[in-house]
Scaffold this motif. Structure first.
Motif, mmCIF file in Angstrom:
data_model
loop_
_atom_site.group_PDB
_atom_site.id
_atom_site.type_symbol
_atom_site.label_atom_id
_atom_site.label_comp_id
_atom_site.label_asym_id
_atom_site.label_seq_id
_atom_site.Cartn_x
_atom_site.Cartn_y
_atom_site.Cartn_z
ATOM 1 N N ARG A 1 6.425 6.586 19.222
ATOM 2 C CA ARG A 1 5.908 5.657 18.224
ATOM 3 C C ARG A 1 6.298 6.039 16.811
ATOM 4 O O ARG A 1 6.397 5.193 15.933
ATOM 5 C CB ARG A 1 4.402 5.507 18.340
ATOM 6 N N ASP A 2 6.530 7.329 16.577
ATOM 7 C CA ASP A 2 6.931 7.755 15.237
ATOM 8 C C ASP A 2 8.306 7.207 14.879
ATOM 9 O O ASP A 2 8.563 6.898 13.717
ATOM 10 C CB ASP A 2 6.907 9.273 15.123
ATOM 11 N N ILE A 3 9.189 7.082 15.854
ATOM 12 C CA ILE A 3 10.502 6.489 15.615
ATOM 13 C C ILE A 3 10.321 5.032 15.200
ATOM 14 O O ILE A 3 10.927 4.564 14.235
ATOM 15 C CB ILE A 3 11.389 6.600 16.872
ATOM 16 N N ASN B 1 1.016 2.128 5.609
ATOM 17 C CA ASN B 1 1.147 3.158 6.637
ATOM 18 C C ASN B 1 -0.182 3.881 6.849
ATOM 19 O O ASN B 1 -0.592 4.134 7.984
ATOM 20 C CB ASN B 1 2.239 4.151 6.242
ATOM 21 N N LEU B 2 -0.871 4.202 5.765
ATOM 22 C CA LEU B 2 -2.167 4.869 5.860
ATOM 23 C C LEU B 2 -3.188 3.990 6.578
ATOM 24 O O LEU B 2 -3.926 4.462 7.449
ATOM 25 C CB LEU B 2 -2.668 5.246 4.472
ATOM 26 N N LEU B 3 -3.216 2.706 6.238
ATOM 27 C CA LEU B 3 -4.175 1.802 6.876
ATOM 28 C C LEU B 3 -3.900 1.625 8.367
ATOM 29 O O LEU B 3 -4.838 1.593 9.174
ATOM 30 C CB LEU B 3 -4.172 0.448 6.167
ATOM 31 N N THR B 4 -2.633 1.517 8.754
ATOM 32 C CA THR B 4 -2.328 1.391 10.184
ATOM 33 C C THR B 4 -2.670 2.685 10.927
ATOM 34 O O THR B 4 -3.146 2.636 12.065
ATOM 35 C CB THR B 4 -0.859 1.017 10.428
ATOM 36 N N ALA B 5 -2.445 3.832 10.296
ATOM 37 C CA ALA B 5 -2.806 5.101 10.938
ATOM 38 C C ALA B 5 -4.317 5.208 11.114
ATOM 39 O O ALA B 5 -4.800 5.630 12.174
ATOM 40 C CB ALA B 5 -2.271 6.270 10.112
ATOM 41 N N TRP C 1 11.113 3.186 11.477
ATOM 42 C CA TRP C 1 11.918 1.965 11.367
ATOM 43 C C TRP C 1 11.133 0.873 10.648
ATOM 44 O O TRP C 1 11.667 0.172 9.806
ATOM 45 C CB TRP C 1 12.327 1.499 12.766
ATOM 46 N N TYR C 2 9.865 0.757 10.970
ATOM 47 C CA TYR C 2 9.018 -0.260 10.354
ATOM 48 C C TYR C 2 8.886 -0.024 8.855
ATOM 49 O O TYR C 2 8.982 -0.954 8.055
ATOM 50 C CB TYR C 2 7.649 -0.258 11.039
ATOM 51 N N LEU C 3 8.661 1.213 8.459
ATOM 52 C CA LEU C 3 8.537 1.523 7.041
ATOM 53 C C LEU C 3 9.853 1.271 6.306
ATOM 54 O O LEU C 3 9.856 0.765 5.184
ATOM 55 C CB LEU C 3 8.086 2.965 6.851
ATOM 56 N N ALA C 4 10.977 1.618 6.934
ATOM 57 C CA ALA C 4 12.277 1.341 6.329
ATOM 58 C C ALA C 4 12.489 -0.161 6.176
ATOM 59 O O ALA C 4 13.047 -0.624 5.171
ATOM 60 C CB ALA C 4 13.392 1.955 7.173
#
Length: 114
Positions: free
Chosen positions: A15-17, A40-44, A21-24
């Motif tokens: 999932r980190d991969i 990213n923080l909210l999804t985590a 990709w999603y953040l990019a």
């Protein structure tokens, strides 16, 4: 259920991969760095909250696995139909064919896990 456990473990590792990709993708679409960091923080945090909720509900009651797997399969079909298939059609023929084959491989892996 060991096969399902290994599938979930593999998903957790990979999932980190997908997240990178999603953040990019968000950055390439013009999102500011701070906005991407907050997203990213909210999804985590949402993932952590959902994991704790599932653990608490699962440990306090006997849930039927069948309906939960059906719900998960429904989400999978929705994501494929709404996001992945249209993207495959926009790619050149060779790239689209490879992506379609990888989609089928993913479906087979999920099908054998159940």
């Amino acid at each position: 259920m060991p096969t399902l456990t290994w599938c979930l473990f593999s998903w957790f590792c990979l999932r980190d991969i997908q997240r990178a990709w999603y953040l990019a993708l968000l950055l390439s679409r013009g999102w500011r760095d701070k906005t991407v960091l907050v997203a990213n923080l909210l999804t985590a945090l949402a993932t952590l909250a959902a994991a704790v909720a599932v653990y608490l509900v699962g440990s306090s009651s006997q849930l039927a696995v069948g309906p939960l797997l059906a719900l998960t399969a429904g989400f999978f079909i929705y994501v494929v139909a709404s996001d992945i298939i249209p993207d495959i059609h926009e790619q050149p023929r060779r790239v689209g064919t490879i992506q379609a084959l990888m989609l089928v491989v993913g479906i087979v892996i999920i099908g054998t896990a159940i």
